[in-house]
Design an enzyme around this catalytic site. Structure first.
Site, PDB file in Angstrom:
ATOM      1  N   THR A   1       0.803  -1.016   0.027  1.00  0.00           N
ATOM      2  CA  THR A   1       0.100   0.034  -0.083  1.00  0.00           C
ATOM      3  C   THR A   1       0.783   1.207   0.199  1.00  0.00           C
ATOM      4  O   THR A   1       0.446   2.241   0.508  1.00  0.00           O
ATOM      5  CB  THR A   1      -0.932  -0.157   1.170  1.00  0.00           C
ATOM      6  OG1 THR A   1      -0.193   0.045   2.373  1.00  0.00           O
ATOM      7  CG2 THR A   1      -1.827  -1.266   1.095  1.00  0.00           C
ATOM      8  N   TRP A   2       2.183   1.221  -0.506  1.00  0.00           N
ATOM      9  CA  TRP A   2       2.952   2.303  -0.927  1.00  0.00           C
ATOM     10  C   TRP A   2       2.157   3.435  -1.422  1.00  0.00           C
ATOM     11  O   TRP A   2       1.983   4.613  -1.276  1.00  0.00           O
ATOM     12  CB  TRP A   2       4.295   2.063  -1.281  1.00  0.00           C
ATOM     13  CG  TRP A   2       5.457   3.095  -1.459  1.00  0.00           C
ATOM     14  CD1 TRP A   2       5.035   4.503  -1.116  1.00  0.00           C
ATOM     15  CD2 TRP A   2       6.671   3.328  -2.079  1.00  0.00           C
ATOM     16  NE1 TRP A   2       6.092   5.249  -1.285  1.00  0.00           N
ATOM     17  CE2 TRP A   2       6.994   4.475  -1.966  1.00  0.00           C
ATOM     18  CE3 TRP A   2       7.135   2.168  -2.605  1.00  0.00           C
ATOM     19  CZ2 TRP A   2       8.024   4.726  -2.615  1.00  0.00           C
ATOM     20  CZ3 TRP A   2       8.362   2.445  -3.384  1.00  0.00           C
ATOM     21  CH2 TRP A   2       9.076   3.794  -3.245  1.00  0.00           C
TER      22      TRP A   2
ATOM     23  N   TYR B   1       4.615   5.617   4.587  1.00  0.00           N
ATOM     24  CA  TYR B   1       3.675   5.887   3.343  1.00  0.00           C
ATOM     25  C   TYR B   1       2.764   6.950   3.388  1.00  0.00           C
ATOM     26  O   TYR B   1       1.540   6.831   3.912  1.00  0.00           O
ATOM     27  CB  TYR B   1       3.027   4.544   2.696  1.00  0.00           C
ATOM     28  CG  TYR B   1       3.862   3.441   2.652  1.00  0.00           C
ATOM     29  CD1 TYR B   1       5.394   3.507   2.526  1.00  0.00           C
ATOM     30  CD2 TYR B   1       3.554   2.040   2.722  1.00  0.00           C
ATOM     31  CE1 TYR B   1       5.975   2.350   2.124  1.00  0.00           C
ATOM     32  CE2 TYR B   1       4.248   1.069   2.511  1.00  0.00           C
ATOM     33  CZ  TYR B   1       5.532   1.304   2.375  1.00  0.00           C
ATOM     34  OH  TYR B   1       6.405  -0.108   2.021  1.00  0.00           O
TER      35      TYR B   1
ATOM     36  N   GLN C   1      -7.177  -3.603 -10.677  1.00  0.00           N
ATOM     37  CA  GLN C   1      -5.714  -4.026 -10.348  1.00  0.00           C
ATOM     38  C   GLN C   1      -5.549  -4.877  -9.329  1.00  0.00           C
ATOM     39  O   GLN C   1      -4.830  -5.819  -9.345  1.00  0.00           O
ATOM     40  CB  GLN C   1      -4.768  -2.807 -10.081  1.00  0.00           C
ATOM     41  CG  GLN C   1      -4.592  -1.811 -11.258  1.00  0.00           C
ATOM     42  CD  GLN C   1      -3.718  -0.423 -10.987  1.00  0.00           C
ATOM     43  OE1 GLN C   1      -3.590  -0.365  -9.682  1.00  0.00           O
ATOM     44  NE2 GLN C   1      -3.339  -0.004 -11.875  1.00  0.00           N
TER      45      GLN C   1
END
Length: 331
Positions: free
Chosen positions: A24-25, A61, A298
């Site tokens: 989840t960057w 992040y 995605q």
């Protein structure tokens, strides 16, 4: 494709998770041109719906933003998630080793015991949970002995706040130091068809010591997705804008690789990107593949890669094509 999502265990922890993990960057927006919170939440939930249990995030992040979004997305579904987050990139103190500036604020690499205790509470709050399944030192801190960090982490484990310990961006010497100080369950490293240096020493060493490997950037920041053609333009703070790996020449070489693996993808009813991820998961010593996603579509596509089982012959064909087309990729 197999109906079953491939699952594997994180080191000696006994924790089982999907071999495909959601990274989840990009969801944090930082270095990825911003983020859309509602779409990010939908993306995380789509991953979970598709059988992805491993969700990987980090305070760095977006300075807590990614963790907050993950926390909102997993509310009511915490039991379906193996939650991994990180520590050691800090902006609440000037201790440790200066690493970079974020919006004018200095970020340090610091893994002192005082910071470990502070950071876990911040992450638990942002994630809306009482425990983290896999807690990872994000970057190594040369100013703090590994034994001090591990002692603090082991204390958190005894308190039930974390369930397993990992380390990211490490050398063999770093892993040796962690193992000397306690139980290290996994390392998290960059690994893909274009970044394979850990095959020489780190992968065999981890395999010999029951340390799992979470590979990140399996699609090389999207370069190996089959969707970044020669015409794609990167803007704003997107880190790929000035990255030599995304040169026109490199994109043409990758296009040739995609052409070579297309028949295998078609045979599995899969996309080229899915085959690249499946290939990564079947490399010796690689336990998990963390894949970023910014849309539900995605996320679903990445998850399907955990259902592909490539034959030995197919693996050899893909490896040979990668060697032929990617060996002289510009750094």
């Amino acid at each position: 494709m197999s109906p079953e999502m491939l699952t594997r265990t994180i080191g000696a922890s006994g924790i089982s998770a999907s071999a495909i993990g959601l990274g989840t960057w990009a969801i944090g927006g930082w270095m990825w041109g911003g983020t859309d919170e509602a779409q990010s939440i939908d993306t995380i939930r789509a991953s979970i719906d598709e059988g992805v249990s491993l969700i990987d995030t980090a305070p760095a992040y977006g300075q807590g933003l990614s963790e907050e979004i993950v926390g909102k997305a997993i509310k009511g579904r915490r039991d379906k998630v193996v939650l991994a987050t990180k520590l050691g990139l800090v902006w609440h103190t000037k201790k440790g080793n200066h690493f970079f500036d974020y919006d004018g604020v200095p970020v340090h690499r610091y893994l002192g015991a005082d910071s470990v205790v502070y950071e876990v509470e911040q992450s638990l709050r942002r994630l809306g949970t009482d425990h983290i399944d896999h807690y990872i030192t994000h970057w190594q801190d040369p100013t703090t002995p590994v034994a001090e960090t591990m002692e603090a982490l082991d204390r958190l484990k005894a308190q039930g706040k974390i369930r397993s310990i990992g380390a990211s961006n490490v050398s063999v010497a770093d892993v040796q130091a962690y193992l000397a100080a306690g139980q290290l369950d996994a390392v998290q490293q960059e690994y893909s068809m274009v970044v394979r240096d850990m095959e020489r020493d780190l992968l065999p060493f981890c395999a010999a010591n029951n340390v799992s490997v979470l590979s990140y950037s399996s699609l090389a920041l999207g370069l190996l997705s089959g969707k970044i053609g020669p015409d794609r333009v990167f803007t704003g703070d997107d880190q790929r804008k000035d990255n030599p790996r995304f040169s026109l020449a490199n994109r043409r070489k990758v296009a040739a690789l995609m052409e070579a693996i297309r028949p295998i993808a078609e045979a599995h009813g899969a996309s080229e990107a899915q085959v690249v991820i499946a290939w990564t998961l079947q490399q010796p010593g690689i336990t998990f593949s963390l894949c970023g996603a910014r849309s539900p579509q995605q996320a679903r596509e990445n998850a399907q890669a955990g259902r592909i089982r490539l034959s030995g012959e197919e693996l050899n064909q893909i490896s040979e094509a990668a060697s032929r087309h990617l060996t002289k990729l510009d750094a």
